[in-house]
Motif scaffolding. Structure first.
Motif, mmCIF file in Angstrom:
data_model
loop_
_atom_site.group_PDB
_atom_site.id
_atom_site.type_symbol
_atom_site.label_atom_id
_atom_site.label_comp_id
_atom_site.label_asym_id
_atom_site.label_seq_id
_atom_site.Cartn_x
_atom_site.Cartn_y
_atom_site.Cartn_z
ATOM 1 N N VAL A 186 1.036 -14.263 0.004
ATOM 2 C CA VAL A 186 1.919 -13.306 -0.125
ATOM 3 C C VAL A 186 1.635 -12.411 0.580
ATOM 4 N N LYS A 187 -0.118 -12.087 0.626
ATOM 5 C CA LYS A 187 -0.364 -10.868 1.868
ATOM 6 C C LYS A 187 0.275 -9.738 2.377
ATOM 7 N N PRO A 188 0.371 -9.460 0.670
ATOM 8 C CA PRO A 188 1.099 -7.518 0.894
ATOM 9 C C PRO A 188 0.591 -6.533 1.917
ATOM 10 N N MET A 189 0.952 -5.704 2.687
ATOM 11 C CA MET A 189 0.671 -4.376 2.823
ATOM 12 C C MET A 189 0.718 -3.615 1.471
ATOM 13 N N ILE A 190 -0.044 -2.930 1.199
ATOM 14 C CA ILE A 190 0.074 -1.937 0.378
ATOM 15 C C ILE A 190 -0.073 -0.316 1.071
ATOM 16 N N VAL A 191 1.061 0.431 -0.009
ATOM 17 C CA VAL A 191 0.626 2.180 0.782
ATOM 18 C C VAL A 191 -0.261 2.548 0.149
ATOM 19 N N THR A 192 -0.785 3.520 0.446
ATOM 20 C CA THR A 192 -2.406 3.643 -0.318
ATOM 21 C C THR A 192 -2.832 4.888 0.655
ATOM 22 N N ARG A 193 -3.943 5.607 -0.307
ATOM 23 C CA ARG A 193 -4.761 7.282 0.445
ATOM 24 C C ARG A 193 -5.850 6.078 0.983
ATOM 25 N N ARG A 194 -6.043 7.273 2.424
ATOM 26 C CA ARG A 194 -7.283 7.251 2.514
ATOM 27 C C ARG A 194 -8.376 8.018 1.638
ATOM 28 N N LEU A 195 -9.850 6.575 1.301
ATOM 29 C CA LEU A 195 -10.738 8.040 0.161
ATOM 30 C C LEU A 195 -11.304 8.067 1.525
#
Length: 302
Positions: free
Chosen positions: A143-152
């Motif tokens: 699937v190789k998704p791009m997930i929406v997240t925050r920088r750590l």
């Protein structure tokens, strides 16, 4: 960051990662459940948040039922903690090998059919079971998704986590300026993943009904799918009795109205959570500024 301070912060994480690396899965599950009991005994603040959320969202539970669910929920957190420690293992390729061993994708044909149309795929899900393992399972399955997240923070932690995700085929778009990356991903016909079970203030969030409350929820999925022609696929995550984290993909076609579609998506997510409520993130402050229905009036005494 000062190199000495960075080492002091990194050493415990990598140490935990090294400790869990050789654990057999049955032992890991048993230790995680025991660790959850310790967490519950010490984590007064978050346990109170979880207890309050359960009381409000699941009014059918009596006080004893809430306490049983809270105990099961913390047993899940103990397992989740040990699972996430595998991401910090200093052994090269360990996270990838671990994810291949303990996670599975079901309903992959649903994603393949949606992907074959060439307009991109938007996957929505939530924080049930183990979302990192769920994403990794999808990446390893193609699937190789791009997930929406925050920088750590600090930067070394961010770089480490991004590298582990990339090793399983999971890319990231980092808030707040995520839309250009998302649109490029969909234009290429690829997959983007969103979680819908976190509080999202306006303008990205809109008031939707969730567990009986009206609370701001990410409103991007339906309009983005309508704008781009992307298919929408739901991801249901759960950890089975055998310890395998499973992700079930189901296509969810659009209707006629963005808000109605977004409400339908969050209704489906709620139904998934209700099937395994002990595996959801109850201790998160999901219901900030929520409007709850008025309690039912007591029946008059005859």
């Amino acid at each position: 960051m000062n190199p000495v301070l960075a080492l002091l912060l990194r050493a415990p994480l990598h140490g935990m990662g090294l400790l869990v690396t050789p654990l057999p899965r049955p032992l890991e599950l048993a230790l995680g459940r025991l660790l959850g009991k310790v967490f519950l005994a010490l984590d007064f603040k978050r346990a109170a948040i979880g207890r309050d959320n359960m009381r409000r969202c699941l009014p059918e539970l009596d006080a004893a039922g809430v306490e049983r669910l809270l105990a099961d929920n913390y047993a899940h957190y103990g397992v989740l903690f040990l699972e996430l420690c595998h991401m910090y293992s200093p052994v090269p390729g360990h996270w990838r090998a671990y994810a291949q061993r303990v996670s599975r994708v079901e309903g992959l044909d649903a994603w393949r059919a949606a992907h074959a149309r060439g307009k991109g795929v938007i996957i929505f899900g939530g924080h049930s079971a183990n979302w990192e393992l769920g994403s990794a399972a999808g990446g390893l399955a193609g699937v190789k998704p791009m997930i929406v997240t925050r920088r750590l923070k600090p930067a070394w932690l961010h770089d480490w986590m991004e590298a582990r995700r990339l090793d399983t085929g999971v890319a990231c778009a980092f808030q707040p300026r995520t839309m250009p990356s998302i649109l490029k991903q969909l234009k290429r016909g690829d997959t983007v993943g969103f979680v819908l079970d976190q509080y999202m203030p306006p303008p990205m969030g809109e008031p939707l009904r969730f567990f009986g409350a009206t609370v701001h929820t990410l409103a991007a999925v339906a309009p983005l799918a309508r704008r781009t022609g992307a298919a929408v696929v739901r991801a249901d995550n759960w950890r089975g009795p055998d310890g395998v984290v499973r992700v079930l993909f189901t296509e969810t076609p659009l209707g006629e109205d963005d808000k109605a579609d977004n409400q339908r998506f969050i209704d489906l997510l709620e139904a998934d959570i209700r099937r395994a409520p002990e595996q959801w993130l109850w201790v998160h402050r999901r219901f900030k500024h929520a409007v709850w229905p008025a309690p039912a009036a007591a029946a008059p005494t005859p």
